[in-house]
Design an enzyme around this catalytic site. Sequence first.
Site: not given
Lengths: 684, 684
Positions: A314-316
């Site tokens: 997640d959330e790169v």
Amino acid sequence: MRSLLLAFVFFAALPCLAQQPLLNLMPMPATVQLGTGWMTIDASFSVGIQGNSDPRLERSVELFLTNLRRQTGMPLLLLKITEVPQAKLVVEASRSNPAVQELGEDESYRLEITNGGAKLSAATILGVMRGFETFLQLVETTPQGFAVPAVTIVDHPRFLWRGLMIDVGRHFMPPDVMRRNLDGMAALKLNVLHWHLSENQGFRVESKKFPKLTSMGSDGLFYTQDEVRELIAYAAERGIRVVPEFDMPGHSTSWFVGYPELASAPGPYQIERKWGIFDPAMDPTEEQTYRFLDKFIGEMAELFPDPYFHIGGDEVNGKQWDANPKIQAFKRAHGFKSNEDLQAYFNQRVEKLVSKHGKIMVGWDEILRPDLPKNIVVQSWRGQESLAQAAKQGYRGLLSYGYYLDLMWSAARHYAVDPMGDGAANLSPEEAALILGGEACMWSEYVSPENIDSRIWPRLAAIAERLWSPAGVADVDSMYQRMQVTSRWLDWRGLTHNSSYPPMLRRIAGSDQIASLEILADVLEPVKDYSREETAPVEPTSLIPLDRLIDAARPESATGRQFGAMVDALLAGHASAPTRQQIRQMLISWRDNQASLQPLEKQSFLLQEVVPASDNLTRVATAGLEALDYMDRGARAEEAWKTQTLALLEDAGKQQAQLLLVIVPSIEKLVQAAAGGTTALMSR
Amino acid sequence: MRSLLLAFVFFAALPCLAQQPLLNLMPMPATVQLGTGWMTIDASFSVGIQGNSDPRLERSVELFLTNLRRQTGMPLLLLKITEVPQAKLVVEASRSNPAVQELGEDESYRLEITNGGAKLSAATILGVMRGFETFLQLVETTPQGFAVPAVTIVDHPRFLWRGLMIDVGRHFMPPDVMRRNLDGMAALKLNVLHWHLSENQGFRVESKKFPKLTSMGSDGLFYTQDEVRELIAYAAERGIRVVPEFDMPGHSTSWFVGYPELASAPGPYQIERKWGIFDPAMDPTEEQTYRFLDKFIGEMAELFPDPYFHIGGDEVNGKQWDANPKIQAFKRAHGFKSNEDLQAYFNQRVEKLVSKHGKIMVGWDEILRPDLPKNIVVQSWRGQESLAQAAKQGYRGLLSYGYYLDLMWSAARHYAVDPMGDGAANLSPEEAALILGGEACMWSEYVSPENIDSRIWPRLAAIAERLWSPAGVADVDSMYQRMQVTSRWLDWRGLTHNSSYPPMLRRIAGSDQIASLEILADVLEPVKDYSREETAPVEPTSLIPLDRLIDAARPESATGRQFGAMVDALLAGHASAPTRQQIRQMLISWRDNQASLQPLEKQSFLLQEVVPASDNLTRVATAGLEALDYMDRGARAEEAWKTQTLALLEDAGKQQAQLLLVIVPSIEKLVQAAAGGTTALMSR
């Protein structure tokens, strides 16, 4: 469902139900049929194992007896396993279980209790474990002794995957914290601990192949491999699978402290102290990244026996990738149009490694791309619509949207979220079957070993019920009534959500005299969603003590809820005289509370920020009393009073010290009613 | 002593002392000199080790930091060991300690705190540990943050041996119970755990040489040798020696279940379920007894590193010996005139075995006979006179008389018992030096893992102070004030004497609504001394659950004590208006309590026996209110009312459900005063 409804109707006919629900079961079983009479539990109580026993079944009986002894105060040397003919409770598991607990193992059970004895039968040991928990919830103190009611319960879970994620990356949780929460999970029939083991703020598992992961990336706060094995065994004895998560390619700064070569920008790296989304990400273009991950995943795949392996994903934010010319060149060379394409390539490579080591990959929403094999599992923080889209492509999914315990929602709000609801409501049966269940998430920016239990419990019980019980079990009042009892009952499992409250308040007060602080804290809730970050007086980091009132205050105020219900009854015209009296008394104690709290405020730095909230409580309670006076006199309040009071309430409804005064909406109702706005109000 | 007195005088001059003692230290250090200002403890706090470090010293710093984090809510990754120049607290132990803690090791320390920093210096690591505990007790929540006051404390213990005996024979205590009580002991600077490991009711340590001791004599409730080693290491890290006791030749039925050949009458034997003194005793005439003990003591001497080894030796009734012709013949052949002579022979033989295995023998009063070597230690349940006699013969002694926690005495009563008092008051300095200290005793007929903490704590703190602090520290009011704070402070160590109270009351009530039960329980105390046995409704055994109100009620009622103090102030004419108001309010709440408790009484078998006590509370409080009314009206109560009311009080003063209503004496004072007997009363 019909039996359950019958049971409810039957309960309603019992006179004593008015005060207290007869069966405080949570999660509510699929079917419950109440019989007549009780089976007493005294010193002679014993359990017999029918049919084929095995050491794990015996161990689960021992655990059950340990819990039963605790609840009843029976001596350790009583309550034993005996031969079936002498046993008061006979258990039977018709099949033996696989060595490692599997997704989808049969958890159904049938519990039949009569005056004379009880029988718990299940296909598997897991089913026996679930039935034991139901039995323990049935135990009551009666006039004749401890007893369970005569009842027939036939039960099975609605979803196969009922989990709790604990983030030990942002704040490390020592093994004893994990153990007691596993005990609580077992009590609520949850079956998956999703262990979020690495984060920007810390890497929490010993790797013998890459020792710098913890020697440089953990502040010394990590689990040894022996501790991991012990916790997995502890979970297994409670019918709980342990799925490890190692978040990649983002959320991985702590890896880079010891191994900067994994990152997409040169180091050195420090363990991150702040919260949020950060730039560092693994370099998906370097073969050495995959060689590292091959070895690492291989080591962890051996340590964690569960077939599922969570890679986060997640959330790169892609900033390191954008800034690295070599990575840009790689993207062009491979025809990747976006960083999402690049991450998809990374995920494919990682999936092959996970699969090579015999595991099935799980990841957050972002991993979903049609180029991944169909056996992967998508965990959605985005919502049912995401799960539905995944299911339509043939992917299995887990819902976590709506189950974030760190957002400080009410239990009712979590309870209303259904994995099959909203965007997933219109799936075909085949697609619907791909939605495996859900997981509550305890992200740990603001939890410590001291207060994590109070963030998880008792609200997790509502989510556990949503995931276990039939979809039709949705009565919010019943849920709250049972959750309240369950909350206290969990004390026997050693959870600290109740017991840690007074010591935290004493620390804040700087005194043992906490009665007035408790009255205030009981009607305050931490701000919701991500407001704590947004309204923080100083930038929050992992170095800040979690000792403020917001850290002690319960996510959901039971006092506030009960007061709200009484006010609603009053305004609907069916409040009894004692209820009316109680409303007034509560308001008076709130109005007068500031006077007794004031001396404390001068002696503690932790109380100083709370002064405005305490002032507000006095003001709001005074307004409530004025409204009551108008109503008691049968007079309609003046417009000027109403305007002024509503302005006061609007002000008092704002956060103070990141805390919300939860009685404000009910007082507003009283004010509206006193000013004659009752009708409008009632139609809300 | 002068510095201490000065310190007290100085405290008394501070205006804030009136509400709260400034330094809540317990045990009170030998000398305390208060400075000016505070040293704050914030996220930057760290400890530096000056001079020679060693792993044990580092470990003790880590433990200190763990405790400090808990008290302040600091994150796990803060509060570290740093280099001395950066450290806020510098510690130094000038000598290294022996590998195994010894009796008489130097425990003195000097703690100097200024605005800018603190220094803790000691001769040994033990002294550092004691100083750390003092530091932790100094931590307060202040307007400026957490802080410790500027102070210089020079401290050392009065006695070398300050112990707690826990009887795990009658009721087994699992390792976690032992660990948390070791934490509590360390907090109060106690240095010996006397572990009573075998009894008629159970043998609690694994023996590899004699496995039937536990396989047949323990109900499966025992410590493995690994667990023993872990607990000893845990104790050692806290500066606590562990002295094992294996009671012989009496109190040993559990040995005979597996090894009947040891006994003086043929078996078979069963584990004893009742309490009391029983006939079975080892056969002192058989060489096989000593061969067994040789091997057994050898094995245990290796397992337990402490040089002292307790062989019990108490309460042999001699009946098996009298009934055995072979033993009678042996007595005649050896010229023994009594069973005491025979036991003395046994003790001599056993002492040689203990000594052969490198240990020094300890035993209860009964072992004392001039034929034993002078290095043995006598532990006296009989009193200081026994110790004095022993000392005059050159034997060292420990006092336990007056320190039996199971007798439910008040802290003040324990506090008044001094090892050097009474019969030991007139010893020569050389003789006096032979009195090593004392041990509190927690005999376990009526304690379970659930309530043992509430029987030990907080009263043990008073005994700990008696054994550590100078003899002149004897102000009972100060002791109670500090003990109350200490009781809450111990929550941070994980002790359950506070947190287990509500769950036990909920079980008794069969309900979560325990407010009225708590009001009642708060003014009840268990009957004292051995009355519980003498007045038991059914014969007590180890098979009976400890779940009655007598098992939950605190040994000493803080509410009762506080009420008593307020009444005394009232009758002495110096009660403030709020105090007078509070007396009345307490009486009203007691008078009205029965009305709210009544509904519960019908639903729980555990409450039924409490009805008379609850009725009495109403009656007694009503009498108190009547007395107040007379006094408020300035009227003298009629003789008839007085007679009738005193009769009522006499009745209400009797035990009900083995519980004493502790407010009765104060109400009697009010009644006497209302009837004009004030003067007589005041002179009491």
